[in-house]
Scaffold this motif. Structure first.
Motif, PDB file in Angstrom:
ATOM      1  N   ASP A  68       8.141  -6.888  20.139  1.00 14.83           N
ATOM      2  CA  ASP A  68       6.829  -7.623  20.186  1.00 14.83           C
ATOM      3  C   ASP A  68       6.055  -8.005  19.103  1.00 14.83           C
ATOM      4  N   GLU A  69       5.706  -6.914  18.389  1.00 14.61           N
ATOM      5  CA  GLU A  69       4.915  -6.631  16.977  1.00 14.61           C
ATOM      6  C   GLU A  69       5.695  -7.530  16.106  1.00 14.61           C
ATOM      7  N   LEU A  70       7.146  -7.329  15.710  1.00  9.36           N
ATOM      8  CA  LEU A  70       7.915  -7.970  15.028  1.00  9.36           C
ATOM      9  C   LEU A  70       7.903  -9.381  15.043  1.00  9.36           C
ATOM     10  N   TYR A  71       8.216  -9.850  16.425  1.00  9.54           N
ATOM     11  CA  TYR A  71       8.156 -11.175  16.702  1.00  9.54           C
ATOM     12  C   TYR A  71       6.570 -11.880  16.256  1.00  9.54           C
ATOM     13  N   GLN A  72       5.530 -11.149  16.654  1.00 12.18           N
ATOM     14  CA  GLN A  72       4.310 -11.733  16.376  1.00 12.18           C
ATOM     15  C   GLN A  72       4.053 -11.739  14.762  1.00 12.18           C
ATOM     16  N   ALA A  73       4.571 -11.124  13.900  1.00 12.26           N
ATOM     17  CA  ALA A  73       4.339 -11.158  12.522  1.00 12.26           C
ATOM     18  C   ALA A  73       5.122 -12.658  11.962  1.00 12.26           C
ATOM     19  N   THR A  74       6.015 -13.363  13.054  1.00  7.36           N
ATOM     20  CA  THR A  74       6.612 -14.380  12.446  1.00  7.36           C
ATOM     21  C   THR A  74       5.748 -15.807  13.100  1.00  7.36           C
ATOM     22  N   ILE A  75       4.566 -15.555  13.749  1.00  6.90           N
ATOM     23  CA  ILE A  75       3.843 -16.584  14.335  1.00  6.90           C
ATOM     24  C   ILE A  75       2.588 -16.716  13.687  1.00  6.90           C
ATOM     25  N   ALA A  76       2.196 -18.178  13.684  1.00  4.41           N
ATOM     26  CA  ALA A  76       1.031 -18.456  12.715  1.00  4.41           C
ATOM     27  C   ALA A  76      -0.433 -17.851  13.092  1.00  4.41           C
ATOM     28  N   ASN A  77      -0.922 -17.095  12.110  1.00  6.55           N
ATOM     29  CA  ASN A  77      -2.213 -16.671  12.451  1.00  6.55           C
ATOM     30  C   ASN A  77      -2.264 -15.434  13.323  1.00  6.55           C
ATOM     31  N   ARG A  78      -1.140 -14.777  13.571  1.00  5.26           N
ATOM     32  CA  ARG A  78      -0.746 -13.476  14.237  1.00  5.26           C
ATOM     33  C   ARG A  78      -0.334 -12.376  13.158  1.00  5.26           C
ATOM     34  N   ASN A  79      -0.510 -11.293  13.598  1.00  9.79           N
ATOM     35  CA  ASN A  79      -0.149 -10.197  12.656  1.00  9.79           C
ATOM     36  C   ASN A  79       0.504  -9.022  13.395  1.00  9.79           C
ATOM     37  N   SER A  80       1.222  -8.073  12.865  1.00  6.10           N
ATOM     38  CA  SER A  80       1.965  -7.033  13.435  1.00  6.10           C
ATOM     39  C   SER A  80       0.982  -5.646  13.155  1.00  6.10           C
ATOM     40  N   SER A  81       1.022  -4.862  13.949  1.00  9.09           N
ATOM     41  CA  SER A  81       0.042  -3.772  13.808  1.00  9.09           C
ATOM     42  C   SER A  81       0.606  -2.389  14.567  1.00  9.09           C
ATOM     43  N   ILE A  82       0.733  -1.414  13.916  1.00 11.18           N
ATOM     44  CA  ILE A  82       1.352  -0.113  14.266  1.00 11.18           C
ATOM     45  C   ILE A  82       0.087   0.500  15.403  1.00 11.18           C
ATOM     46  N   SER A  83      -1.131   0.146  15.214  1.00 13.83           N
ATOM     47  CA  SER A  83      -2.136   0.408  16.174  1.00 13.83           C
ATOM     48  C   SER A  83      -1.931  -0.311  17.598  1.00 13.83           C
ATOM     49  N   ASP A  84      -1.479  -1.521  17.491  1.00 10.12           N
ATOM     50  CA  ASP A  84      -1.040  -2.110  18.676  1.00 10.12           C
ATOM     51  C   ASP A  84       0.195  -1.365  19.355  1.00 10.12           C
ATOM     52  N   VAL A  85       1.359  -0.991  18.632  1.00 12.55           N
ATOM     53  CA  VAL A  85       2.238  -0.257  19.140  1.00 12.55           C
ATOM     54  C   VAL A  85       1.924   1.186  19.786  1.00 12.55           C
ATOM     55  N   MET A  86       0.810   1.824  19.123  1.00  7.82           N
ATOM     56  CA  MET A  86       0.349   2.836  19.616  1.00  7.82           C
ATOM     57  C   MET A  86      -0.296   2.695  21.016  1.00  7.82           C
ATOM     58  N   ALA A  87      -1.107   1.578  21.296  1.00  9.21           N
ATOM     59  CA  ALA A  87      -1.678   1.250  22.214  1.00  9.21           C
ATOM     60  C   ALA A  87      -0.571   0.788  23.396  1.00  9.21           C
ATOM     61  N   ASP A  88       0.352   0.168  23.026  1.00 10.34           N
ATOM     62  CA  ASP A  88       1.811  -0.107  23.897  1.00 10.34           C
ATOM     63  C   ASP A  88       2.134   1.236  24.398  1.00 10.34           C
ATOM     64  N   THR A  89       2.199   2.478  23.704  1.00  8.98           N
ATOM     65  CA  THR A  89       2.696   3.450  23.860  1.00  8.98           C
ATOM     66  C   THR A  89       2.011   4.324  25.113  1.00  8.98           C
ATOM     67  N   VAL A  90       0.595   4.315  24.588  1.00  6.56           N
ATOM     68  CA  VAL A  90      -0.190   4.979  25.738  1.00  6.56           C
ATOM     69  C   VAL A  90      -0.351   4.046  27.223  1.00  6.56           C
ATOM     70  N   GLY A  91      -0.277   2.810  26.925  1.00  3.06           N
ATOM     71  CA  GLY A  91      -0.048   2.118  28.193  1.00  3.06           C
ATOM     72  C   GLY A  91       1.140   2.198  29.052  1.00  3.06           C
ATOM     73  N   ALA A  92       2.191   2.645  28.245  1.00  3.63           N
ATOM     74  CA  ALA A  92       3.422   2.695  28.787  1.00  3.63           C
ATOM     75  C   ALA A  92       3.484   4.003  29.718  1.00  3.63           C
ATOM     76  N   ILE A  93       2.784   4.982  28.941  1.00  4.53           N
ATOM     77  CA  ILE A  93       2.840   6.363  29.496  1.00  4.53           C
ATOM     78  C   ILE A  93       1.843   6.366  30.870  1.00  4.53           C
ATOM     79  N   ALA A  94       0.809   5.572  30.667  1.00  2.00           N
ATOM     80  CA  ALA A  94      -0.032   5.538  31.822  1.00  2.00           C
ATOM     81  C   ALA A  94       0.469   4.756  32.994  1.00  2.00           C
TER      82      ALA A  94
END
Length: 117
Positions: free
Chosen positions: A72-98
């Motif tokens: 998802d983050e890699l895909y977002q990097a290709t979309i206008a006015n969107r960016n990719s972030s490792i902190s988003d992946v970290m939030a995804d990880t914590v959410g996945a565990i929860a």
């Protein structure tokens, strides 16, 4: 499995929307959105494929969901006015565990209710 697939489509559809560049209501809102989105995704996947939960299964579910988050983050990097972030992946990880842990507790609660009947 249908809930998982529908939720995954919703996540990737929302990632396809161009960013507005507008400030957020408060700092960190996007991390809360990532936590919630991937927590629900993990919950649906855990409920769809497991009836017995273990720490090993936690790792499998979380890794699968985090892999989707990275995509998802890699895909977002290709979309206008969107960016990719490792902190988003970290939030995804914590959410996945929860999300997995909620599914685990849900199953434990249902098992306990069945035993009481």
């Amino acid at each position: 499995m249908m809930g998982f697939l529908i939720w995954a489509v919703i996540i990737f559809w929302s990632a396809s929307l161009p960013g507005s560049g507008q400030p957020q209501a408060f700092s960190g809102l996007d991390k809360i959105q990532h936590f919630f989105a991937y927590g629900v995704l993990s919950f649906f996947l855990a409920k769809a494929i497991y009836r017995h939960y273990s720490w090993g299964r936690l790792v499998v579910i979380v890794m699968a969901v985090v892999l989707l988050g990275v995509c998802d983050e890699l895909y977002q990097a290709t979309i206008a006015n969107r960016n990719s972030s490792i902190s988003d992946v970290m939030a995804d990880t914590v959410g996945a565990i929860a999300g997995f842990l909620v599914a685990w507790m849900w199953q434990a609660y249902n098992n306990m209710k069945r035993k009481q009947q």
